[in-house]
Design an enzyme around this catalytic site. Sequence first.
Site, PDB file in Angstrom:
ATOM      1  N   TYR A  29       6.548  -7.461  10.154  1.00  0.00           N
ATOM      2  CA  TYR A  29       6.622  -6.000  10.393  1.00  0.00           C
ATOM      3  C   TYR A  29       5.648  -5.786  10.242  1.00  0.00           C
ATOM      4  O   TYR A  29       4.755  -4.646   9.196  1.00  0.00           O
ATOM      5  CB  TYR A  29       7.475  -6.160   8.381  1.00  0.00           C
ATOM      6  CG  TYR A  29       8.625  -4.753   8.310  1.00  0.00           C
ATOM      7  CD1 TYR A  29       9.800  -4.860   9.609  1.00  0.00           C
ATOM      8  CD2 TYR A  29       8.153  -3.874   8.337  1.00  0.00           C
ATOM      9  CE1 TYR A  29      10.425  -3.907   8.852  1.00  0.00           C
ATOM     10  CE2 TYR A  29       8.997  -2.863   8.199  1.00  0.00           C
ATOM     11  CZ  TYR A  29      10.602  -2.834   8.680  1.00  0.00           C
ATOM     12  OH  TYR A  29      11.186  -1.697   8.793  1.00  0.00           O
ATOM     13  N   HIS A  34      -2.217  -4.442  10.534  1.00  0.00           N
ATOM     14  CA  HIS A  34      -1.885  -5.509  11.481  1.00  0.00           C
ATOM     15  C   HIS A  34      -3.122  -5.428  12.447  1.00  0.00           C
ATOM     16  O   HIS A  34      -3.605  -6.372  12.739  1.00  0.00           O
ATOM     17  CB  HIS A  34      -0.839  -5.903  11.346  1.00  0.00           C
ATOM     18  CG  HIS A  34       0.089  -6.132  10.077  1.00  0.00           C
ATOM     19  ND1 HIS A  34       1.052  -5.552   9.390  1.00  0.00           N
ATOM     20  CD2 HIS A  34      -0.018  -7.331   8.667  1.00  0.00           C
ATOM     21  CE1 HIS A  34       1.364  -5.925   8.175  1.00  0.00           C
ATOM     22  NE2 HIS A  34       1.110  -7.072   8.185  1.00  0.00           N
ATOM     23  N   LYS A 146      -7.298  -4.096   2.172  1.00  0.00           N
ATOM     24  CA  LYS A 146      -6.187  -3.841   1.186  1.00  0.00           C
ATOM     25  C   LYS A 146      -6.138  -5.085  -0.239  1.00  0.00           C
ATOM     26  O   LYS A 146      -5.660  -4.871  -1.320  1.00  0.00           O
ATOM     27  CB  LYS A 146      -4.995  -3.429   2.453  1.00  0.00           C
ATOM     28  CG  LYS A 146      -3.572  -3.492   1.667  1.00  0.00           C
ATOM     29  CD  LYS A 146      -2.737  -2.886   1.338  1.00  0.00           C
ATOM     30  CE  LYS A 146      -1.762  -2.547   0.408  1.00  0.00           C
ATOM     31  NZ  LYS A 146      -1.011  -3.664   0.201  1.00  0.00           N
ATOM     32  N   ASP A 147      -6.129  -6.167   0.438  1.00  0.00           N
ATOM     33  CA  ASP A 147      -5.998  -7.701  -1.148  1.00  0.00           C
ATOM     34  C   ASP A 147      -6.782  -7.766  -1.240  1.00  0.00           C
ATOM     35  O   ASP A 147      -7.311  -8.883  -0.844  1.00  0.00           O
ATOM     36  CB  ASP A 147      -4.742  -8.308   0.471  1.00  0.00           C
ATOM     37  CG  ASP A 147      -3.352  -7.783  -0.224  1.00  0.00           C
ATOM     38  OD1 ASP A 147      -2.544  -7.242  -0.524  1.00  0.00           O
ATOM     39  OD2 ASP A 147      -3.329  -7.131   1.560  1.00  0.00           O
ATOM     40  N   GLN A 150      -7.733 -11.847  -2.383  1.00  0.00           N
ATOM     41  CA  GLN A 150      -6.670 -12.251  -0.963  1.00  0.00           C
ATOM     42  C   GLN A 150      -7.911 -12.968  -0.718  1.00  0.00           C
ATOM     43  O   GLN A 150      -8.069 -14.189  -0.756  1.00  0.00           O
ATOM     44  CB  GLN A 150      -5.476 -12.127  -0.311  1.00  0.00           C
ATOM     45  CG  GLN A 150      -5.301 -13.039   0.584  1.00  0.00           C
ATOM     46  CD  GLN A 150      -3.999 -12.282   1.440  1.00  0.00           C
ATOM     47  OE1 GLN A 150      -2.781 -12.704   0.942  1.00  0.00           O
ATOM     48  NE2 GLN A 150      -4.217 -11.684   2.590  1.00  0.00           N
ATOM     49  N   SER A 182       1.863  -0.415   4.347  1.00  0.00           N
ATOM     50  CA  SER A 182       1.977  -1.846   4.076  1.00  0.00           C
ATOM     51  C   SER A 182       3.243  -2.321   4.464  1.00  0.00           C
ATOM     52  O   SER A 182       4.778  -0.952   3.842  1.00  0.00           O
ATOM     53  CB  SER A 182       1.817  -1.786   2.459  1.00  0.00           C
ATOM     54  OG  SER A 182       2.852  -2.745   2.060  1.00  0.00           O
ATOM     55  N   SER A 183       4.003  -3.190   4.728  1.00  0.00           N
ATOM     56  CA  SER A 183       5.253  -3.197   5.214  1.00  0.00           C
ATOM     57  C   SER A 183       6.224  -2.920   4.085  1.00  0.00           C
ATOM     58  O   SER A 183       7.180  -2.782   4.361  1.00  0.00           O
ATOM     59  CB  SER A 183       5.446  -4.990   5.433  1.00  0.00           C
ATOM     60  OG  SER A 183       4.063  -4.808   6.096  1.00  0.00           O
ATOM     61  N   ARG A 184       5.606  -2.820   2.718  1.00  0.00           N
ATOM     62  CA  ARG A 184       6.616  -2.454   1.653  1.00  0.00           C
ATOM     63  C   ARG A 184       6.933  -1.393   1.453  1.00  0.00           C
ATOM     64  O   ARG A 184       7.728  -0.814   0.359  1.00  0.00           O
ATOM     65  CB  ARG A 184       5.809  -2.984   0.310  1.00  0.00           C
ATOM     66  CG  ARG A 184       6.366  -4.835   0.270  1.00  0.00           C
ATOM     67  CD  ARG A 184       5.324  -5.367  -1.015  1.00  0.00           C
ATOM     68  NE  ARG A 184       5.932  -6.457  -1.251  1.00  0.00           N
ATOM     69  CZ  ARG A 184       4.982  -7.926  -1.567  1.00  0.00           C
ATOM     70  NH1 ARG A 184       4.358  -7.130  -1.042  1.00  0.00           N
ATOM     71  NH2 ARG A 184       5.920  -8.864  -1.389  1.00  0.00           N
TER      72      ARG A 184
HETATM   73  P1  AMP Z   1       1.089  -8.807   5.280  1.00  0.00           P
HETATM   74  O1  AMP Z   1       1.708  -9.263   6.369  1.00  0.00           O
HETATM   75  O2  AMP Z   1       0.752  -8.287   4.310  1.00  0.00           O
HETATM   76  O3  AMP Z   1       0.313 -10.242   4.226  1.00  0.00           O
HETATM   77  O4  AMP Z   1      -1.016  -8.969   6.242  1.00  0.00           O
HETATM   78  C1  AMP Z   1      -1.387  -9.305   6.544  1.00  0.00           C
HETATM   79  C2  AMP Z   1      -3.081  -9.152   6.759  1.00  0.00           C
HETATM   80  O5  AMP Z   1      -3.002  -7.921   7.253  1.00  0.00           O
HETATM   81  C3  AMP Z   1      -3.811  -9.544   5.517  1.00  0.00           C
HETATM   82  O6  AMP Z   1      -4.730  -9.851   5.686  1.00  0.00           O
HETATM   83  C4  AMP Z   1      -3.664  -7.287   4.824  1.00  0.00           C
HETATM   84  O7  AMP Z   1      -4.660  -7.690   3.923  1.00  0.00           O
HETATM   85  C5  AMP Z   1      -3.901  -7.368   5.681  1.00  0.00           C
HETATM   86  N1  AMP Z   1      -3.598  -5.933   6.040  1.00  0.00           N
HETATM   87  C6  AMP Z   1      -1.993  -5.286   5.856  1.00  0.00           C
HETATM   88  N2  AMP Z   1      -2.207  -4.176   5.555  1.00  0.00           N
HETATM   89  C7  AMP Z   1      -3.607  -3.436   5.781  1.00  0.00           C
HETATM   90  C8  AMP Z   1      -3.877  -2.455   5.768  1.00  0.00           C
HETATM   91  N3  AMP Z   1      -3.362  -1.016   5.666  1.00  0.00           N
HETATM   92  N4  AMP Z   1      -5.326  -2.311   6.407  1.00  0.00           N
HETATM   93  C9  AMP Z   1      -5.565  -2.846   6.820  1.00  0.00           C
HETATM   94  N5  AMP Z   1      -5.183  -4.606   7.010  1.00  0.00           N
HETATM   95  C10 AMP Z   1      -4.030  -4.228   5.918  1.00  0.00           C
END
Ligand code: AMP
Length: 278
Positions: A29, A34, A146-147, A150, A182-184
């Site tokens: 998503y 990403h 963002k995380d 993690q 964020s996907s959320r």
């Molecule tokens: P996710 O699909 O949410 O698990 O995120 C995958 C990767 O993308 C993780 O390393 C996240 O920290 C990074 N990510 C998610 N949202 C953002 C954002 N707004 N800016 C930069 N990196 C992001």
Amino acid sequence: MKIVRGIPEMQALRRELKGSVGLVPTMGYLHRGHMALVGKSQEFNAFTIVSMFVNPTQFGPQEDFAKYPRDEQHDIKLLEDAGVDVLFIPSADEMYPDGFDSWVEVRGITDTLEGARRTWHFLGVATICNKLFNITAPHRAYFGQKDAQQVQVVRKMVRDLNMSIEIDVVPTIREEDGLAMSSRNTYLSIDERRAAAVLYKALLKAREMCAFGERDAKKITGGMTAILQSEPLVKVDYVAITDSGSLQEIEYIQSSALVSMAVFIGRTRLIDNITVTV
Ligand code: AMP
């Protein structure tokens, strides 16, 4: 772009890649956050592998695994247009076959912040990252600030278990009103989406208080909480100021600190953070 769903196929394809490989692990998503990771990987590596896997083991039983947003066709098009070399999309059965029983537990750094509230979460994250690293054997892997926790957990795992992988971090990409992508965010109603701008406002308040000489963490989190609570749709889970290395809470900001938060807006839980330096 090659699209691979099986682990043996991914491993065979990896053996053909001669040159540096960057891995971007995602749950799909995809949004501009990403894609910033993808861009960084492409800048520094001959090949970029993106993985898309909504990892069931990092969700709690009451969490949003089943309704996590998915749009494979849209994601494939985005990655193809960006010139990604390989997209790895395994199924849950492929990653966790019957009898799967090995877990990677990173201790200490997981005791605070997200790890303290979502006690199962980083066991799932570390385990899936370890598996993805073994399957794709990257030289570098890309994660978003963002995380923030993690990033620290993955870095600690790589250090403790002597993995030859460089972990690179990409700054948070935000919407125009400051909301971290964020996907959320897709869960938010129109009113909730408007209210969500308050997260970044609260983070900026911390930065402003620091710039005006405030060092007392309680006073700063107090100022932030007041801003968050001015928005009736927002329920604060936590607001914390921690050492940016150990992620332990600090009383006074002395050099650089991580200012982070989690809030509920309706049933959606959002996290965000910034680093402040004095
Ligand atoms: P996710 O699909 O949410 O698990 O995120 C995958 C990767 O993308 C993780 O390393 C996240 O920290 C990074 N990510 C998610 N949202 C953002 C954002 N707004 N800016 C930069 N990196 C992001």
